[in-house]
Structure formats: C-alpha cells, structure tokens
Design a protein around this motif. Sequence first.
Motif, mmCIF file in Angstrom:
data_model
loop_
_atom_site.group_PDB
_atom_site.id
_atom_site.type_symbol
_atom_site.label_atom_id
_atom_site.label_comp_id
_atom_site.label_asym_id
_atom_site.label_seq_id
_atom_site.Cartn_x
_atom_site.Cartn_y
_atom_site.Cartn_z
ATOM 1 N N UNK A 1 0.845 -1.180 0.000
ATOM 2 C CA UNK A 1 0.000 0.000 0.000
ATOM 3 C C UNK A 1 0.873 1.219 0.000
ATOM 4 N N UNK A 2 0.922 1.933 -1.095
ATOM 5 C CA UNK A 2 1.745 3.133 -1.196
ATOM 6 C C UNK A 2 1.692 3.608 -2.626
ATOM 7 N N UNK A 3 2.318 4.751 -2.861
ATOM 8 C CA UNK A 3 2.241 5.362 -4.188
ATOM 9 C C UNK A 3 2.842 4.426 -5.239
ATOM 10 N N UNK A 4 3.979 3.809 -4.912
ATOM 11 C CA UNK A 4 4.633 2.944 -5.904
ATOM 12 C C UNK A 4 3.734 1.777 -6.286
ATOM 13 N N UNK A 5 3.054 1.200 -5.310
ATOM 14 C CA UNK A 5 2.223 0.044 -5.649
ATOM 15 C C UNK A 5 1.004 0.487 -6.457
ATOM 16 N N UNK A 6 0.476 1.675 -6.178
ATOM 17 C CA UNK A 6 -0.652 2.165 -6.972
ATOM 18 C C UNK A 6 -0.227 2.457 -8.406
ATOM 19 N N UNK A 7 0.923 3.112 -8.571
ATOM 20 C CA UNK A 7 1.352 3.434 -9.941
ATOM 21 C C UNK A 7 1.760 2.159 -10.679
ATOM 22 N N UNK B 1 -2.180 -2.177 -15.555
ATOM 23 C CA UNK B 1 -3.522 -2.196 -16.145
ATOM 24 C C UNK B 1 -3.530 -1.632 -17.558
ATOM 25 N N UNK B 2 -2.796 -0.557 -17.788
ATOM 26 C CA UNK B 2 -2.965 0.156 -19.052
ATOM 27 C C UNK B 2 -1.764 0.105 -19.987
ATOM 28 N N UNK C 1 -3.463 13.481 -4.068
ATOM 29 C CA UNK C 1 -4.370 12.368 -4.352
ATOM 30 C C UNK C 1 -3.700 11.495 -5.389
ATOM 31 N N UNK C 2 -4.154 10.284 -5.472
ATOM 32 C CA UNK C 2 -3.444 9.303 -6.299
ATOM 33 C C UNK C 2 -3.530 9.666 -7.782
ATOM 34 N N UNK C 3 -4.548 10.427 -8.158
ATOM 35 C CA UNK C 3 -4.785 10.702 -9.573
ATOM 36 C C UNK C 3 -3.727 11.610 -10.184
ATOM 37 N N UNK C 4 -3.193 12.513 -9.394
ATOM 38 C CA UNK C 4 -2.162 13.399 -9.934
ATOM 39 C C UNK C 4 -0.907 12.573 -10.246
ATOM 40 N N UNK C 5 -0.684 11.514 -9.487
ATOM 41 C CA UNK C 5 0.454 10.645 -9.786
ATOM 42 C C UNK C 5 0.222 9.888 -11.096
ATOM 43 N N UNK D 1 2.437 9.991 -14.485
ATOM 44 C CA UNK D 1 2.883 8.769 -15.167
ATOM 45 C C UNK D 1 2.531 8.838 -16.641
ATOM 46 N N UNK D 2 1.321 9.263 -16.914
ATOM 47 C CA UNK D 2 0.855 9.316 -18.302
ATOM 48 C C UNK D 2 1.645 10.353 -19.095
ATOM 49 N N UNK D 3 1.928 11.474 -18.461
ATOM 50 C CA UNK D 3 2.716 12.503 -19.143
ATOM 51 C C UNK D 3 4.102 11.953 -19.462
ATOM 52 N N UNK D 4 4.681 11.264 -18.501
ATOM 53 C CA UNK D 4 6.024 10.707 -18.715
ATOM 54 C C UNK D 4 5.998 9.684 -19.848
ATOM 55 N N UNK D 5 4.962 8.868 -19.833
ATOM 56 C CA UNK D 5 4.842 7.865 -20.887
ATOM 57 C C UNK D 5 4.634 8.538 -22.237
ATOM 58 N N UNK D 6 3.901 9.633 -22.243
ATOM 59 C CA UNK D 6 3.674 10.370 -23.483
ATOM 60 C C UNK D 6 4.962 10.986 -24.006
ATOM 61 N N UNK D 7 5.729 11.500 -23.074
ATOM 62 C CA UNK D 7 7.007 12.096 -23.468
ATOM 63 C C UNK D 7 7.887 11.015 -24.085
#
Lengths: 368, 285
Positions: free
Chosen positions: A254-260, A266-267, A346-350, A354-360
Amino acid sequence: MLDSLNQKLLKDWDSYFPGIHKPRQIHYMGLPGSLQGETTSFMGFINPMIRPLFIVKVHRHQDAQVQVDNEEKILNHLHHSPNLIQKSIPRLILCEKFNHKWFVVQSIVPGSPLKIESNSQGHPHLEITKKHFELMIAWLKSYHDLTKNLSPWNEQKFIDIWTQKIDLLQKNYSFENKECQVLQNLINKLPNLAKNMQQWSFRHGDFCRQNILFDEHTHEMTIVDWTFAQDYSLPFHDLFFFLTTYFLQSMGSYGIESFTKAFKFTFFDSNPYSQLVHDTISDFFTAIQIDTMNLNDFFFLFLIEQTLFEYKQTLRSPHNGTLPRFNIFLASLKDIFEYEEVLKENIWIYFIKELIELNINTEHLSHR
Amino acid sequence: MPINQQDIESIATQTQKKGWDEAIFQYSLNQIKKNERIPEDLRIADWIYFLPESSLENVLVIGAGLGTTPLALASICQHVTCIDSNESQIDILKRRAQSYSHLRTFLSDNWAQINNQSYSLIAVQDLSLAFQLTHSQTLHDLNNQLHQLLSLNGSLQLFLRNKYSIQYLMDRSDHIKQTRFYSLNQYRKMFKKSGFSQVSTYAPIPHFDSIPLFYLPVDYHRALKYFFKVIFPLFEMVSPEVTKQYGLQYQVAKLGANGAMFFHLYPLVKYFLSGYLFIATKHAR
C-alpha cells in the motif's frame, strides 16, 4: 430526526412501500461510511423481514442541494427506462429535508460488491475478470444510451470547460516545462477531441466495484451510491474509473509505488490483463461511436477530471472535521508537510504524471 | 477517546495561529506517523440522527472534545450550551463555532449558571467531567442528577463501556481499572430506576469511544444477524489502510462473529461488545 422520517413513512406507508404490510416500528442500523462521501447512512428494518427494507442516506452538510438534485434526477430518469437498467438501480422512495438536513430514502438492492479474484501472481484472475468486465460494459452501454441526451451537447462549451480545467490543473499543481508542453498540446487538441466526442454523459461518479453489487442467484448487477452523479461529464468517465480502480485496492502493499505499478500494469504493460482492458475500452468506444484514435487524450481528460474532483472534495473536507486520512498518509510518504500541499495530494495526480512521462517517451495508450 | 493535554494545547495554539484546518491537519499527521488513531471526525456524532425530535430544542453538551459533537448538534438544534473544564478545548470550540451564534460555551466554574435551567437533551461526551460537575459518586447518582435537569420528554445521551467487553478485559490502563463499569442489563436497570421510561441502545463498532464504522441497534436481533451474516464479511473488501487501522480488533471480532454465527449465538453478542450508546428519555415521575 429519524423519528420524523418514520412519522412521514408510516403516515403514507402504502404509497412508499406498496404491497408491504405497514409495521408498528422501524429500526435502524447506522453505517457512517467514509468521511469523503459526506453522507451517513441508516438501514431501515421492519418485522418480520430478515433483511433491511430501505436505506436512508443523510447528507451531513446543508449545502448538498446540487448533489441531491442530481441524484434525484438521474434515479427518476432511469426508473422510467427499460427493464435492464430499471432493475439495476435503487428505487428512490423519498427525498426530503428534516432539520436542515437532506434525507434520501432508497430501496435496498440485492447482491454483494464485486469481489476481485487474484491468480497465484497476485494479478486479477482473467476468466472471472472477463465476466465482470462483460457485465459492466453491457450495463454502461445501456446506461449511456439512456442518459446521453440529458446534457445537451455544445462543442464550444466543451472546449471552454476543458481549457479552464487544464488551466486549473496547472494552476494548482506544479509541472516541469516538458510536462507543461504536453498539457498545452492537449489544449490545442480540444477542438479535434470535441469533433470526435460529440456528446456528454451523466456520470455515476463513483463507478467502482465496491458500488457494483452482484447477485449470485440471479446473476444480475445493481449499481448503488449515486451521491456523486453529475451531468456534463465525459461519456467514458465511469468506464475509465472502473478500470483504473478495479485492481488498485487488492494489491498486497500500500503506497504510491504500488498504486502506480497497478496503474501501469492495467494500461501500459504487456500482459493478458491489460489486453483485456484495452479490448473492453475499444468495445465501449465503438458502442458509443467515439473513435479510439484520440484514446490517449481522452484518458488524459478523464484523469484531469478525476484529479480536480478529488481536490475539490478534499477542500471541502475540513467541514468534516479533518482531512481524509488517505491524503495525509500519501503526503507523509513523500515528506510533504505543508497544509496547502497536502490538500492537493491524491493518487490521480500521480497517474497524470505517469501518463505525461509515458507520453514524453511516446508510449501512447492508443498505440497499444 | 481521550487526547493528552499536550496535544490539546498544541491544537488550541495552532488553531489560534493558523486556523482549525491546519491545526487538525498537523495533529492528524503526527497521529498517522505514530500509527495512532485520529480521535474525532464527523462520524463520531452521527448518533445525532437517532435523537427524537423533541430533544432538539435546548441542548447541554458536557465535554467539548475537539468541538465535533457540539458543532454537529448546533447544526440541527436551536440552542446548544457546551461546558468543559479544559480552557484549551473551550477555546478550540469557540474558534470553530464562530458562525454559530446559538452555541454558547462555558468553563466548568459556571456550572451553577448552567444547572438552574432545563434541557431537552444532555449529551455527555466526558463522563468524568459529568461526575465532577454534579458531585456524583456513582453512575446512578449521575443519572438522577441529570434527570432533574431534563425537561419533560428530554433525553440523556451517554457512551458507556461494557464491563464484559473483550477490549475491557484486554485493556490494562490504570485509568480504566479505576472506574466502575457495568453490563448492558445493569445500565438499563439504572436508567429505569432513575426515571427514564425509554432507553434506546446502540453499539458503536468497533469501539464505543472512537470513530465508529457502524451503530448496531442491540435490541433488534434481525439487524444484528444481518450485520454478522452480510455486512461483517464485507470488511475484508475495504482498503488496506482501513484494515491496517483496525487489524487486531478486527481479527478478535472476526473470531467472535464466526463463533456466534456457527453456534447461532448472535443474540448474545450484544453482551460482549466494547460499549454502548444510550439515549434515555425521561417521563414524568
């Protein structure tokens, strides 16, 4: 105050509960729920029933008018719809103010929350997950058909709203130059996205598996907790929310790393589960006639919408006496101790980052 | 759940300097870092919705806490009076209650001014303070004293520990051992003896003296059965953060609940819960 509700219900019992014998007394069990929900609930029991007959949701804050109106609107609208949807939602029995507080009385629906099954590696069990997704998609397609005209479409309104939202995101959160560029590109794409989307929806707003009840006997699904229902929403908001949160809380750690990690699994990672997720998304987009070529950007918009929603909810939370524990927990993981900064956690900003980094790095969702 | 005096003073100072929002955030952050519970949020006052309409006119709250309960009552009641012996707690409440002109606060040396009125509801949030103010030696004395302050059809609200609860048996804190506690039936007898005609009883779960996840109506067996059969098993679906917070208590409760269901003994579970919320209503003697 529940006694005032009782008086009202018992006085016109047959109109509220036709076919059910009027009791002498109603007994209540309290379910305070989570603080962020801003409501507290009470299950109403009568003799000789062994299950509760109805549930009362009480809005703790007096400024709940908009939420109550939205919930009333959508439930009444769906109640007059074809059987599949009508049977899958609670019946709205009463919506009234007692002592300055809104009481929303709804029927109890059968079933238990969708339970995730994991395989030996701790990932969602594919066959069971597929069944859940099929059920969910069928429902969302029907729901979308019934509600798409509740919010009249206007391209310029879409562009204006979304320009404001992306600006608000940049104002409230800090982004590096490259990240700002990605967000600016998104603003520039809004006219094209508007041409592709051409519709709003009336989102459920909390379409997670905990609010989806499945009856093992009838194999029917019911959707509860319409507190955050809202018009002028992205038509795929509920779908993306479901898919993003499906696996999230079942991770052992349970933590930011596990959520990301769950988010990427998932995606964006290559695995059978993410393939299932992508097939589900494609299926839904086809059904609602939105081209998947802008999938990545639409996913962005969803994450932005959810981030801003969570932030807005957190800003309201001092009304509840304290910040959500999860916000404080997230902030403590990152050694963030300034109050104004904690509000934004909140978890959504993380996920956006992530998505921005992946886009870059040009790993687009729509390129999968 | 009692908060230590140092924390209360720190919250009061922070509230004065930076406002309540930041003060409670700093305190909550420290609690979470120590893996300790946050003592109050709005859910601790959700019992107000069980109150009869007749009790909402003129309310006395004994014990301010961090202000949550007096403010919750102020949102539905016409007049609220709150008394506490702790200046810092009164100060916190005053600052939080600035938009509630019908909420008055007093320090305990003003008790004489308070107890010459009658109230439609007396909400006891600090039991030891209530004993102190009324010079009561026993709970029966306290009930009698407070009964006299209630108007006709007025209600008394109390949270009381159960002497047969597993938590009480496991808790070795000295301050708990020094206070006399009773069983469910003993409490009920006391209320009746003091002239309360109707006693509604709920069990806040998991703890009677902290933020509850449920309020169980202990006298309605169907609700108890439904809770243990249908709702309790769903606890495993909540977030890991919540299960971590309630880890040991949940395991103990799970053992008890499974045993109760297996042997069809769920009606007896109410006698072993951690404590109770009582709402006792007066009738004319």
